[in-house]
Design an enzyme around this catalytic site. Structure first.
Site, PDB file in Angstrom:
ATOM      1  N   TYR A 169       0.833  -1.197   0.000  1.00 38.64           N
ATOM      2  CA  TYR A 169       0.000   0.000   0.000  1.00 38.64           C
ATOM      3  C   TYR A 169       0.871   1.251   0.000  1.00 38.64           C
ATOM      4  CZ  TYR A 169       0.926   0.880   4.968  1.00 38.64           C
ATOM      5  OH  TYR A 169       1.532   1.163   6.165  1.00 38.64           O
ATOM      6  N   ARG A 217       8.231   3.990  -4.570  1.00 50.44           N
ATOM      7  CA  ARG A 217       8.299   3.027  -3.451  1.00 50.44           C
ATOM      8  C   ARG A 217       7.284   1.903  -3.653  1.00 50.44           C
ATOM      9  NH1 ARG A 217       7.597   5.328   2.508  1.00 50.44           N
ATOM     10  NH2 ARG A 217       5.446   5.491   1.802  1.00 50.44           N
ATOM     11  N   ARG A 269      -8.079 -20.337  -1.181  1.00 50.61           N
ATOM     12  CA  ARG A 269      -7.049 -20.188  -0.156  1.00 50.61           C
ATOM     13  C   ARG A 269      -5.992 -21.283  -0.223  1.00 50.61           C
ATOM     14  NH1 ARG A 269      -5.201 -21.459   4.808  1.00 50.61           N
ATOM     15  NH2 ARG A 269      -4.350 -19.744   6.021  1.00 50.61           N
ATOM     16  N   HIS A 313      -1.425 -21.301   0.444  1.00 55.32           N
ATOM     17  CA  HIS A 313      -0.250 -20.453   0.668  1.00 55.32           C
ATOM     18  C   HIS A 313       0.526 -20.192  -0.620  1.00 55.32           C
ATOM     19  CE1 HIS A 313      -1.249 -21.336   4.772  1.00 55.32           C
ATOM     20  NE2 HIS A 313      -0.271 -20.585   5.231  1.00 55.32           N
ATOM     21  N   LYS A 371       6.621  -1.880   2.073  1.00 52.28           N
ATOM     22  CA  LYS A 371       5.386  -1.306   2.626  1.00 52.28           C
ATOM     23  C   LYS A 371       4.233  -2.290   2.421  1.00 52.28           C
ATOM     24  CE  LYS A 371       3.186   3.185   3.191  1.00 52.28           C
ATOM     25  NZ  LYS A 371       3.270   3.200   4.645  1.00 52.28           N
ATOM     26  N   GLU A 408      12.022   2.811  14.308  1.00 51.53           N
ATOM     27  CA  GLU A 408      11.088   3.830  13.810  1.00 51.53           C
ATOM     28  C   GLU A 408       9.800   3.732  14.615  1.00 51.53           C
ATOM     29  OE1 GLU A 408       9.688   3.019   9.780  1.00 51.53           O
ATOM     30  OE2 GLU A 408       9.946   0.877  10.109  1.00 51.53           O
ATOM     31  N   LEU A 446      11.104   1.495   7.298  1.00 52.83           N
ATOM     32  CA  LEU A 446      10.528   1.924   6.027  1.00 52.83           C
ATOM     33  C   LEU A 446      11.231   3.222   5.619  1.00 52.83           C
ATOM     34  CD1 LEU A 446       8.167   1.330   3.971  1.00 52.83           C
ATOM     35  CD2 LEU A 446       7.005   3.212   5.085  1.00 52.83           C
TER      36      LEU A 446
HETATM   37  N1  PMP Z   1       7.464   4.028   8.955  1.00 50.23           N
HETATM   38  C1  PMP Z   1       6.315   3.338   8.970  1.00 50.23           C
HETATM   39  C2  PMP Z   1       6.289   2.009   9.656  1.00 50.23           C
HETATM   40  C3  PMP Z   1       5.160   3.863   8.354  1.00 50.23           C
HETATM   41  O1  PMP Z   1       4.010   3.171   8.353  1.00 50.23           O
HETATM   42  C4  PMP Z   1       5.223   5.147   7.759  1.00 50.23           C
HETATM   43  C5  PMP Z   1       3.998   5.760   7.153  1.00 50.23           C
HETATM   44  N2  PMP Z   1       3.728   5.234   5.892  1.00 50.23           N
HETATM   45  C6  PMP Z   1       6.438   5.822   7.757  1.00 50.23           C
HETATM   46  C7  PMP Z   1       7.551   5.232   8.362  1.00 50.23           C
HETATM   47  C8  PMP Z   1       6.593   7.163   7.100  1.00 50.23           C
HETATM   48  O2  PMP Z   1       6.622   7.028   5.713  1.00 50.23           O
HETATM   49  P1  PMP Z   1       6.101   8.216   4.751  1.00 50.23           P
HETATM   50  O3  PMP Z   1       6.888   9.415   5.136  1.00 50.23           O
HETATM   51  O4  PMP Z   1       6.434   7.733   3.399  1.00 50.23           O
HETATM   52  O5  PMP Z   1       4.652   8.354   5.011  1.00 50.23           O
END
Ligand code: PMP
Length: 286
Positions: A33, A52, A100, A102, A149, A182, A207
């Protein structure tokens, strides 16, 4: 005006938008996403988000069902049809619908594309930034590829709820060596004693935030140094300032970690300055 969503080639009422119970995202969280900010009716940093998305798709061997041109048109159409001036578009691609199992669905199974737009309360967001947010620290129990993501967000959801239950807005995730990776839905930053911005390197442990990336340019223009290195919760608690970044929060000051005040318990000038500068740097769609 009723809200309109996009599902596999059709614009439908949001309340009636649906995918199959055999969809891989429903059964396995097998999807990716993106969330893109809408500011003044324009998409912010769209190119970075779509780049991304493509990377996430490559890493998970997912084929996007539409090309970039079509995807951009869909996003614009959603902004227009929903009349959103300030908010976000959310888009998700899943491995499609299959009985369903895997194993991946058989070759040629169409992937699912869903997108919708959200309006946000700008005044409330600004008030939140002026007050600052609280964070708590929790163990990072996610899989080893948070750089992708993916919609597999269960650890993030659990962490975010724990933060809320503690009266905080965000959870900072701490790796096995004691370093903050993070936030559950944002990147984590501190301002050190020299005034430099410190954030975890963009390796496979976090991320690579699009907002995070934009901050490098903004910081350079303000003669602020950025150091990509790991930091501990102890260091963060002693930092001059702390903040988070993300497309939904932009630059959001942190005023407490685990109940301990940061920088006197008020948002710092660096975080607020970067927040104020953000839209002057981040490119908006045409
Ligand atoms: N880390 C995580 C785990 C996130 O979910 C997000 C939000 N998408 C971010 C960092 C920040 O990423 P962005 O600046 O691209 O929204």
């Amino acid at each position: 005006m009723s809200r309109i969503a996009y599902v596999n080639g059709r614009y439908v009422r949001h309340s009636e938008a649906a995918v199959s119970i055999d969809d891989r995202a429903f059964l396995f969280a097998d999807g990716i996403y993106e969330v893109i900010e809408i500011f003044g009716g324009k998409l912010i940093d769209e190119a970075g988000h779509l780049e991304r998305l493509n990377r996430s798709a490559r890493e998970l061997l997912l084929k996007l069902p539409v090309g970039e041109r079509a995807l951009k048109l869909i996003l614009r159409e959603l902004v227009a049809r929903n009349g959103v001036a300030y908010g976000h578009v959310y888009l998700q691609v899943t491995r499609g619908v299959a009985r369903r199992d895997h194993f991946f669905p058989k070759a040629g199974t169409p992937t699912t594309l869903v997108a919708f737009a959200h309006r946000s309360d700008r005044a409330a967001a600004e008030a939140k930034a002026q007050a600052g947010i609280k964070v708590i620290s929790l163990p990072d129990i996610r899989w080893k590829r948070p750089d992708i993501k993916s919609t597999s967000l269960l650890p993030n959801v659990l962490a975010k709820q724990q933060a809320k239950d503690f009266g905080a807005y965000e959870a900072w995730l701490v790796d096995e060596e004691g370093f903050v990776t993070e936030g559950s839905s944002s990147n984590a930053w501190i301002v050190d004693a020299d005034g430099a911005l410190v954030t975890h390197p963009a390796d496979s442990g976090i991320l690579r935030g699009i907002t995070r990336a934009r901050l490098f340019e903004i910081a350079a223009a303000h003669q602020i140094r950025i150091v990509e290195r790991r930091f501990t919760v102890v260091e963060a608690k002693a930092a001059r300032e702390a903040f988070i970044t993300g497309a939904t929060t932009l630059v959001m000051p942190v005023v407490a970690i685990d109940g301990e005040k940061i920088g006197g318990g008020a948002p710092g000038p660096v975080a607020l300055g970067l927040r104020a500068a953000f839209h002057g740097f981040a490119p908006a769609s045409e």
